[in-house]
Write an enzyme that holds these catalytic residues in place. Structure first.
Site, mmCIF file in Angstrom:
data_model
loop_
_atom_site.group_PDB
_atom_site.id
_atom_site.type_symbol
_atom_site.label_atom_id
_atom_site.label_comp_id
_atom_site.label_asym_id
_atom_site.label_seq_id
_atom_site.Cartn_x
_atom_site.Cartn_y
_atom_site.Cartn_z
ATOM 1 N N ASP A 34 -46.461 17.810 83.865
ATOM 2 C CA ASP A 34 -47.765 18.555 84.619
ATOM 3 C C ASP A 34 -47.386 20.074 83.908
ATOM 4 O O ASP A 34 -46.384 21.408 84.341
ATOM 5 C CB ASP A 34 -47.474 19.508 85.951
ATOM 6 C CG ASP A 34 -48.214 17.627 86.451
ATOM 7 O OD1 ASP A 34 -47.785 16.814 87.246
ATOM 8 O OD2 ASP A 34 -49.235 17.015 85.803
ATOM 9 N N ASP A 179 -54.193 11.236 89.471
ATOM 10 C CA ASP A 179 -53.596 11.938 89.748
ATOM 11 C C ASP A 179 -54.065 13.145 91.285
ATOM 12 O O ASP A 179 -54.414 14.045 91.302
ATOM 13 C CB ASP A 179 -53.831 13.258 88.445
ATOM 14 C CG ASP A 179 -52.292 13.990 88.431
ATOM 15 O OD1 ASP A 179 -52.011 14.729 87.342
ATOM 16 O OD2 ASP A 179 -51.724 13.876 89.475
#
Ligand code: DX5
Ligand code: ZN
Length: 219
Positions: A34, A179
């Site tokens: 991320d 997600d």
């Protein structure tokens, strides 16, 4: 069978090497990286995520699933191509128009890397219609991007279903990844809506039974 992409966003530096090994043993399909630039989202994670990619590349063959939550997409594509990711995903909200999106898609592909596009909970699926034919994956955000450990936004699950119906109706062969906030207790809803790749961070990392959670999520 779905695939699991484990987010290592919330793993501390003193735990990362052990966690990489344990997630490999637990058979995660991908490491979800991320990347946050402090502009597209408030947090800045680039340095730590680069460090973690370095560790992964030196001790594991499990592919990288890089999620760019950034404004200057090209800059970060160039940084993460150095780690030979399986896929690089950028946000549709960070591009000005279809032409810019297609340029970035072409650029990523020209570097032998797959391309994903992510959409935030409030963004309509129709925003993707023009680019679906050119990409490998859509990441439907089931939380507002910016940090790990949030609760799932249930309304976003409906968007997965809408996207799945659209790609089936138009014979588009593409992966759907979900997600954010996904845990054992809600993963079935996400899978039955049509996601075939599940990104999970705290739902896996906070359990001390990675293999147990990942194998149950995969069924
Ligand atoms: C949020 C990230 C997600 C998040 C997933 O901006 O894109 O990948 O880290 O972590 P959990 O599963 O804890 O929401
Ligand atoms: Zn992510």
């Amino acid at each position: 069978m779905v695939e699991i992409s484990t987010s290592i966003l919330t793993v501390s530096k003193d735990q990362i090497v052990k966690t990489i090994y344990n997630l490999e043993v637990a058979k995660t399909n991908y490491f979800h990286i991320d990347v946050m630039d402090g502009k597209f989202v408030e947090n800045f994670t680039n340095e730590v995520m680069e460090e973690y990619c370095g560790y992964i590349k030196s001790i594991s063959n499990i592919p990288l699933d890089v999620h760019l939550m950034v404004k200057n997409i090209k800059k970060y594509i160039d940084i993460y191509l150095n780690y030979e990711p399986n896929i690089i995903t950028f946000h549709i909200e960070a591009v000005k128009n279809k032409e810019e999106a297609l340029e970035l898609i072409k650029y990523i592909k020209s570097n032998n890397c797959k391309v994903g596009i992510a959409i935030n909970p409030k963004t309509k699926i129709s925003k993707l219609h023009d680019v679906l034919d050119y990409i490998h994956m859509v990441t439907v955000m089931t939380v507002e991007p910016g940090k790990g450990g949030q609760n799932i936004i249930k309304e976003a699950i409906q968007k997965i279903k809408e996207l799945k119906d659209y790609i089936d109706a138009n014979n588009i062969d593409i992966d759907i990844s979900a997600d954010g906030g996904i845990k054992l207790e809600n993963v079935e809803d996400v899978k039955s809506a049509g996601a075939n790749i599940i990104v999970s961070g705290s739902g896996i990392i906070n359990s001390n039974k990675y293999e147990d959670v990942i194998s149950k999520m995969k069924i």
